[in-house]
Design an enzyme around this catalytic site. Sequence first.
Site, PDB file in Angstrom:
ATOM      1  N   ALA A  38     -75.140 -31.326 -29.257  1.00 41.95           N
ATOM      2  CA  ALA A  38     -75.414 -32.033 -28.010  1.00 41.95           C
ATOM      3  C   ALA A  38     -75.054 -31.084 -26.875  1.00 41.95           C
ATOM      4  CB  ALA A  38     -74.560 -33.287 -27.938  1.00 41.95           C
ATOM      5  N   GLU A  45     -67.076 -30.789 -33.694  1.00 48.02           N
ATOM      6  CA  GLU A  45     -66.623 -31.619 -32.567  1.00 48.02           C
ATOM      7  C   GLU A  45     -65.110 -31.642 -32.379  1.00 48.02           C
ATOM      8  OE1 GLU A  45     -69.042 -32.445 -34.654  1.00 48.02           O
ATOM      9  OE2 GLU A  45     -70.728 -33.288 -33.554  1.00 48.02           O
TER      10      GLU A  45
HETATM   11  N1  COA Z   1     -74.227 -27.276 -25.323  1.00 43.61           N
HETATM   12  C1  COA Z   1     -74.564 -26.596 -24.210  1.00 43.61           C
HETATM   13  N2  COA Z   1     -74.832 -25.274 -24.207  1.00 43.61           N
HETATM   14  C2  COA Z   1     -74.749 -24.623 -25.379  1.00 43.61           C
HETATM   15  C3  COA Z   1     -74.396 -25.261 -26.578  1.00 43.61           C
HETATM   16  C4  COA Z   1     -74.131 -26.659 -26.522  1.00 43.61           C
HETATM   17  N3  COA Z   1     -73.812 -27.366 -27.617  1.00 43.61           N
HETATM   18  N4  COA Z   1     -74.384 -24.344 -27.566  1.00 43.61           N
HETATM   19  C5  COA Z   1     -74.731 -23.184 -27.019  1.00 43.61           C
HETATM   20  N5  COA Z   1     -74.942 -23.335 -25.693  1.00 43.61           N
HETATM   21  C6  COA Z   1     -75.344 -22.309 -24.714  1.00 43.61           C
HETATM   22  C7  COA Z   1     -74.171 -21.411 -24.347  1.00 43.61           C
HETATM   23  O1  COA Z   1     -73.359 -22.016 -23.367  1.00 43.61           O
HETATM   24  C8  COA Z   1     -74.901 -20.195 -23.846  1.00 43.61           C
HETATM   25  O2  COA Z   1     -75.397 -20.471 -22.546  1.00 43.61           O
HETATM   26  P1  COA Z   1     -75.237 -19.339 -21.369  1.00 43.61           P
HETATM   27  O3  COA Z   1     -76.041 -18.183 -21.894  1.00 43.61           O
HETATM   28  O4  COA Z   1     -75.864 -20.008 -20.190  1.00 43.61           O
HETATM   29  O5  COA Z   1     -73.802 -19.049 -21.270  1.00 43.61           O
HETATM   30  C9  COA Z   1     -76.114 -20.112 -24.772  1.00 43.61           C
HETATM   31  O6  COA Z   1     -76.287 -21.433 -25.304  1.00 43.61           O
HETATM   32  C10 COA Z   1     -75.943 -19.152 -25.933  1.00 43.61           C
HETATM   33  O7  COA Z   1     -74.773 -19.516 -26.645  1.00 43.61           O
HETATM   34  P2  COA Z   1     -73.552 -18.512 -26.922  1.00 43.61           P
HETATM   35  O8  COA Z   1     -72.320 -19.345 -27.129  1.00 43.61           O
HETATM   36  O9  COA Z   1     -73.491 -17.453 -25.888  1.00 43.61           O
HETATM   37  O10 COA Z   1     -74.020 -17.868 -28.306  1.00 43.61           O
HETATM   38  P3  COA Z   1     -73.086 -17.231 -29.424  1.00 43.61           P
HETATM   39  O11 COA Z   1     -73.996 -16.489 -30.337  1.00 43.61           O
HETATM   40  O12 COA Z   1     -71.956 -16.459 -28.815  1.00 43.61           O
HETATM   41  O13 COA Z   1     -72.447 -18.476 -30.213  1.00 43.61           O
HETATM   42  C11 COA Z   1     -72.494 -20.664 -31.233  1.00 43.61           C
HETATM   43  C12 COA Z   1     -73.276 -19.374 -30.931  1.00 43.61           C
HETATM   44  C13 COA Z   1     -73.466 -21.652 -31.857  1.00 43.61           C
HETATM   45  C14 COA Z   1     -71.381 -20.352 -32.249  1.00 43.61           C
HETATM   46  C15 COA Z   1     -71.877 -21.220 -29.923  1.00 43.61           C
HETATM   47  O14 COA Z   1     -72.896 -21.308 -28.960  1.00 43.61           O
HETATM   48  C16 COA Z   1     -71.242 -22.581 -30.060  1.00 43.61           C
HETATM   49  O15 COA Z   1     -70.150 -22.686 -30.618  1.00 43.61           O
HETATM   50  N6  COA Z   1     -71.909 -23.635 -29.510  1.00 43.61           N
HETATM   51  C17 COA Z   1     -71.363 -24.952 -29.425  1.00 43.61           C
HETATM   52  C18 COA Z   1     -71.370 -25.601 -30.788  1.00 43.61           C
HETATM   53  C19 COA Z   1     -70.749 -26.982 -30.701  1.00 43.61           C
HETATM   54  O16 COA Z   1     -69.577 -27.149 -30.447  1.00 43.61           O
HETATM   55  N7  COA Z   1     -71.601 -28.005 -30.909  1.00 43.61           N
HETATM   56  C20 COA Z   1     -71.165 -29.362 -30.904  1.00 43.61           C
HETATM   57  C21 COA Z   1     -71.382 -29.976 -29.597  1.00 43.61           C
HETATM   58  S1  COA Z   1     -70.873 -31.677 -29.611  1.00 43.61           S
END
Ligand code: COA
Length: 258
Positions: A65, A133
Amino acid sequence: MYNTLLTELTNGILTITINRPDKLNALNKEVFADLNKVLDEVYSNKHIQSAIITGAGSKAFVAGADITEFNGLTIEQGKALAKAGQDTFFRIENSPKPVVACVNGFALGGGCELVMSCHFRVASDNAKFGQPEVNLGLIPGYGGTQRLVQLIGKGRAMELLISAAMIDAATAFNYGLVNYVVTQEELINKAKSILTIINTKAPLAVAACITSANAVFNETQNGYNVEINEFGKCFGTADMKEGTTAFLEKRKANFSGK
Ligand code: COA
């Protein structure tokens, strides 16, 4: 037609691609609105026999999300968010037409929950699954605590839920979370080849299988009674007459969906 989705209809299969690759296809309000719109289409358009859901780009299916929308929500707003997400995913789970997830990268949080609401899953070898989460002081809210237990069993699900651990595609296959693991290049074609076969089956019978199998997990219904009812209803369909007649006449059935 959609701001956050790409769609393509080929041979009765609607491929729905969540298209926010710069945000790893995170599910914001706009994506949910579009998903509901495309589900209306899946349910009502007779040219659509089945659907695939995937994510744009090679890195993520859906990374959850959209966390930016969580800021400042009250308890009641949090509940409403979960209810709305669950309602959308129930529509996928209860779709009379098969919906398959093609998991092409990260399927985290709401992404993993979306995947689990589909009827079954095909993953590429770079796919990663998890419910992170608890890292955010949250829990899954779109059915994840329920469907993960249903799909992989309580012990494994509990560990993933409370540790926020991510599993790779091979482990997801081992756990029964995904039916196949293929290369990224093969992913969509693998799902299409399965759906092409399913699309030749009697559509009302396919829908009745979905209704009956889903009833296992619905406490308000007795699944065996649902099966009796759905089985009986098949006898009122033209397709059941066609299917049984075709078998006896040693020819291929030609189903009309009636
Ligand atoms: N919500 C909003 N934005 C998100 C997102 C999410 N769940 N997951 C990734 N993004 C965005 C990042 O903020 C980033 O945006 P920016 O470029 O404007 O800063 C972009 O997507 C790329 O993500 P980034 O974190 O830079 O990539 P990464 O390769 O370093 O890491 C993940 C990848 C998937 C490990 C990491 O993005 C992550 O942990 N995401 C959240 C996962 C999560 O907690 N999901 C549950 C949500 S309830």
